[in-house]
Design a protein around this motif. Sequence first.
Motif, PDB file in Angstrom:
ATOM      1  N   UNK A   1       0.890  -1.165   0.000  1.00  0.00           N
ATOM      2  CA  UNK A   1       0.000   0.000   0.000  1.00  0.00           C
ATOM      3  C   UNK A   1       0.921   1.206   0.000  1.00  0.00           C
ATOM      4  N   UNK A   2       0.773   2.059  -1.001  1.00  0.00           N
ATOM      5  CA  UNK A   2       1.728   3.147  -1.186  1.00  0.00           C
ATOM      6  C   UNK A   2       0.976   4.471  -1.277  1.00  0.00           C
ATOM      7  N   UNK A   3       1.462   5.482  -0.550  1.00  0.00           N
ATOM      8  CA  UNK A   3       0.846   6.813  -0.626  1.00  0.00           C
ATOM      9  C   UNK A   3       0.939   7.327  -2.062  1.00  0.00           C
ATOM     10  N   UNK A   4      -0.082   8.100  -2.470  1.00  0.00           N
ATOM     11  CA  UNK A   4      -0.174   8.536  -3.868  1.00  0.00           C
ATOM     12  C   UNK A   4       1.081   9.265  -4.340  1.00  0.00           C
ATOM     13  N   UNK A   5       1.734  10.006  -3.445  1.00  0.00           N
ATOM     14  CA  UNK A   5       2.952  10.714  -3.874  1.00  0.00           C
ATOM     15  C   UNK A   5       4.207   9.861  -3.697  1.00  0.00           C
ATOM     16  N   UNK A   6       4.005   8.601  -3.319  1.00  0.00           N
ATOM     17  CA  UNK A   6       5.146   7.687  -3.211  1.00  0.00           C
ATOM     18  C   UNK A   6       5.984   7.896  -1.969  1.00  0.00           C
ATOM     19  N   UNK A   7       5.556   8.817  -1.095  1.00  0.00           N
ATOM     20  CA  UNK A   7       6.403   9.201   0.037  1.00  0.00           C
ATOM     21  C   UNK A   7       6.404   8.169   1.154  1.00  0.00           C
ATOM     22  N   UNK A   8       5.407   7.280   1.156  1.00  0.00           N
ATOM     23  CA  UNK A   8       5.222   6.376   2.286  1.00  0.00           C
ATOM     24  C   UNK A   8       4.690   5.064   1.752  1.00  0.00           C
ATOM     25  N   UNK A   9       5.087   3.956   2.341  1.00  0.00           N
ATOM     26  CA  UNK A   9       4.582   2.662   1.876  1.00  0.00           C
ATOM     27  C   UNK A   9       4.577   1.652   3.012  1.00  0.00           C
ATOM     28  N   UNK A  10       3.602   0.755   2.967  1.00  0.00           N
ATOM     29  CA  UNK A  10       3.618  -0.409   3.855  1.00  0.00           C
ATOM     30  C   UNK A  10       3.638  -1.628   2.948  1.00  0.00           C
ATOM     31  N   UNK A  11       4.662  -2.434   3.098  1.00  0.00           N
ATOM     32  CA  UNK A  11       4.792  -3.628   2.253  1.00  0.00           C
ATOM     33  C   UNK A  11       4.835  -4.863   3.131  1.00  0.00           C
ATOM     34  N   UNK A  12       4.406  -5.984   2.592  1.00  0.00           N
ATOM     35  CA  UNK A  12       4.454  -7.207   3.373  1.00  0.00           C
ATOM     36  C   UNK A  12       4.531  -8.430   2.483  1.00  0.00           C
ATOM     37  N   UNK A  13       5.012  -9.516   3.064  1.00  0.00           N
ATOM     38  CA  UNK A  13       5.133 -10.764   2.320  1.00  0.00           C
ATOM     39  C   UNK A  13       4.912 -11.901   3.299  1.00  0.00           C
ATOM     40  N   UNK A  14       4.247 -12.952   2.840  1.00  0.00           N
ATOM     41  CA  UNK A  14       3.925 -14.057   3.741  1.00  0.00           C
ATOM     42  C   UNK A  14       3.663 -15.299   2.887  1.00  0.00           C
ATOM     43  N   UNK A  15       3.953 -16.472   3.432  1.00  0.00           N
ATOM     44  CA  UNK A  15       3.720 -17.710   2.691  1.00  0.00           C
ATOM     45  C   UNK A  15       3.041 -18.720   3.593  1.00  0.00           C
ATOM     46  N   UNK A  16       2.315 -19.644   2.966  1.00  0.00           N
ATOM     47  CA  UNK A  16       1.658 -20.716   3.721  1.00  0.00           C
ATOM     48  C   UNK A  16       1.810 -22.009   2.942  1.00  0.00           C
ATOM     49  N   UNK A  17       1.979 -23.106   3.658  1.00  0.00           N
ATOM     50  CA  UNK A  17       1.990 -24.414   3.013  1.00  0.00           C
ATOM     51  C   UNK A  17       0.555 -24.896   2.904  1.00  0.00           C
ATOM     52  N   UNK A  18       0.091 -25.096   1.671  1.00  0.00           N
ATOM     53  CA  UNK A  18      -1.273 -25.575   1.427  1.00  0.00           C
ATOM     54  C   UNK A  18      -1.162 -26.894   0.666  1.00  0.00           C
TER      55      UNK A  18
END
Length: 325
Positions: A266-283
């Motif tokens: 999720x990134x602020x429209x002017x690119x100044x701020x972002x929250x990033x994440x990554x996750x995995x699950x065994x299915x």
Amino acid sequence: MTGSTGPARLATRRSTMATSQSRMVADAITERTGRAIELVLVTSFGDVTKAHLTQLGGTGVFVNALRDELLADTVDFAVHSLKDLPTAPADGLVLAAIPERDDPRDALCARDGLKFADLPAGARVGTGSPRRVAQLAALRPDLVYVPIRGNAETRLGKVASGELDAVVLAYAGLGRVDRLADVTDVFDPEQVLPAPGQGALAVECRTERRDGDLAYLASVDDPATRLAVVAERVVLAELEAGCAAPVGAHARYDADGRELRLRAAVVAIDGSEAVRGERAATLDAVTDLDGAVALGRDLARAMIADGADRIVAAAFAERDTPSEP
Ligand SMILES: NCc1[nH]cc(CCC(=O)O)c1CC(=O)O
């Protein structure tokens, strides 16, 4: 009931991209089941209005007209770009198939064969998508992002005419309108995360017909794609964001390792701020949609704890405030 005699009726938007992808799905079904299918062209609100897409409230402008035809039983099934489908399920309708996804990445079509890194400062880059603007601005705050609308051909025309130096479009869509020759650069999902569902299609029909006379639609379903897009769309739903929000998400199911891996931003429209994440699950099963939902929900909640919802809210506030002409 429609379709009981004669070819099945497939509802599609009228654009070249929509009819091309609908024809692809129809041909795949015919090849696998022998079923004859005809295209029914439907005009959607999103196709006729001149309003800026982000100002339309986003969700549903491209799909509601097709859904009305399904509910009226004037057609048998519809093909949508999955990216354009609201995350909320539609009463009485079901996604009978999600075919194997095309390339989900975003692509740059620039003048003179330029790569993104080679665009000069101040270059004008056209895109109507807050998600793209936000992520591109984070990489190149020195470029000018110009909101544009219209179909892929119209957008590419603005580069050819010199009005813009470049436009950013979905690679999959460019393939469907036979314009891959215009692509000068492709964005690594590490840098620009695609929209949830980008590159994937959805085959929708009335729920009561899915396991009945339309059971043949399952012939084009790809469970690994479904697993991935379910996880991506849960992120969007949990953030209470729509297709007009600056949210990117991409998941892949690795059948050998039985791992579903999901990344979101999720990134602020002017690119100044972002929250990033990554996750995995065994299915263990590719049909474990509950596992995909849980993965998406866990990642979204962790991102909300990191402030992602605040960035989404700020983006919507910006959309609702008319900017200078
Ligand atoms: N919002 C319009 C739209 N819906 C789906 C695609 C591309 C094809 C796809 O993602 O499947 C596009 C155009 C674009 O983003 O360049």
